[in-house]
Scaffold this active site. Sequence first.
Site, PDB file in Angstrom:
ATOM      1  CG  ASP A 113      -0.361   0.160   2.535  1.00  0.00           C
ATOM      2  OD1 ASP A 113       0.899   0.253   2.616  1.00  0.00           O
ATOM      3  OD2 ASP A 113      -1.102   0.226   3.533  1.00  0.00           O
TER       4      ASP A 113
ATOM      5  CB  CYS B  39       0.850  -2.546   4.751  1.00  0.00           C
ATOM      6  SG  CYS B  39       0.754  -3.671   6.158  1.00  0.00           S
TER       7      CYS B  39
ATOM      8  CB  THR C 221       2.238  -2.812  10.979  1.00  0.00           C
ATOM      9  OG1 THR C 221       1.009  -3.282  10.377  1.00  0.00           O
ATOM     10  CG2 THR C 221       1.980  -1.490  11.685  1.00  0.00           C
TER      11      THR C 221
ATOM     12  CG  HIS D 212      10.456 -24.575  12.193  1.00  0.00           C
ATOM     13  ND1 HIS D 212      10.633 -24.478  13.551  1.00  0.00           N
ATOM     14  CD2 HIS D 212      11.577 -25.179  11.708  1.00  0.00           C
ATOM     15  CE1 HIS D 212      11.808 -25.002  13.883  1.00  0.00           C
ATOM     16  NE2 HIS D 212      12.405 -25.420  12.780  1.00  0.00           N
TER      17      HIS D 212
ATOM     18  CG  HIS E 247       8.952 -28.353  11.093  1.00  0.00           C
ATOM     19  ND1 HIS E 247       8.682 -27.814  12.336  1.00  0.00           N
ATOM     20  CD2 HIS E 247      10.267 -28.710  11.107  1.00  0.00           C
ATOM     21  CE1 HIS E 247       9.787 -27.826  13.068  1.00  0.00           C
ATOM     22  NE2 HIS E 247      10.756 -28.369  12.340  1.00  0.00           N
TER      23      HIS E 247
HETATM   24  C1  RB5 Z   1      -2.059   2.571   6.595  1.00  0.00           C
HETATM   25  O1  RB5 Z   1      -2.048   3.771   7.315  1.00  0.00           O
HETATM   26  C2  RB5 Z   1      -1.760   1.396   7.542  1.00  0.00           C
HETATM   27  O2  RB5 Z   1      -2.836   1.161   8.362  1.00  0.00           O
HETATM   28  C3  RB5 Z   1      -1.391   0.145   6.761  1.00  0.00           C
HETATM   29  O3  RB5 Z   1      -0.300   0.401   5.955  1.00  0.00           O
HETATM   30  C4  RB5 Z   1      -0.994  -1.092   7.554  1.00  0.00           C
HETATM   31  O4  RB5 Z   1      -0.040  -0.783   8.525  1.00  0.00           O
HETATM   32  C5  RB5 Z   1      -2.067  -1.936   8.052  1.00  0.00           C
HETATM   33  O5  RB5 Z   1      -1.838  -3.006   8.621  1.00  0.00           O
END
Ligand code: RB5
Length: 173
Positions: free
Chosen positions: A10, A67, A69, A100, A135
């Site tokens: 994203d 993304c 996180t 694994h 595994h």
């Molecule tokens: C976008 O602001 C953020 O929420 C997205 O990139 C991501 O971290 C979601 O898991």
Amino acid sequence: MEKIVAVGADHAGFPLKEDLKAYLKDQGYEVLDLGTDSHQSVDYPDFAARVAAAVASGKVPWGMLVCGTGIGMAITANKVPGVRAACCADPFSARMARAHNDANVLTMGGRVVGPGLAREILKAWLESRFEGGRHAQRTAKIQALEDRLGGGTKRKRSAPGGPGPARGKGRDG
Ligand code: RB5
């Protein structure tokens, strides 16, 4: 195994995706870029779904998603039957995700890891091999669960709202 990786991101993962694409190409991988292609705010599930579908269909053996996180990408990709997505922020976890858990999709957070660490994580994941044995018995149980649930549970979801804004795009998109 073919050296081809489908990649997606994203807006929050876009810069890291671009950096990792260059790294993958340097390492001799073919890259199938399924977007996004700018900093403009988009919704991560759209891109996770594209990459997960490419992996699940057998079009590509591996997928990488970025993304903010890595969490939203992993949650979404893991909804697609046949996908085992792992969100990793260190090389040891990335190696284990392959050895694994036979993870066929790697997700990372562009707001969590810098480009140097992200390359190390990607390298560890790409260069590790599934160990099979006990595994394989465990991943077979994941598959059996997926087969049994057959496309989703009726489990209650968390109510929208809770802490923080539930609507609109916040400061970070
Ligand atoms: C976008 O602001 C953020 O929420 C997205 O990139 C991501 O971290 C979601 O898991």
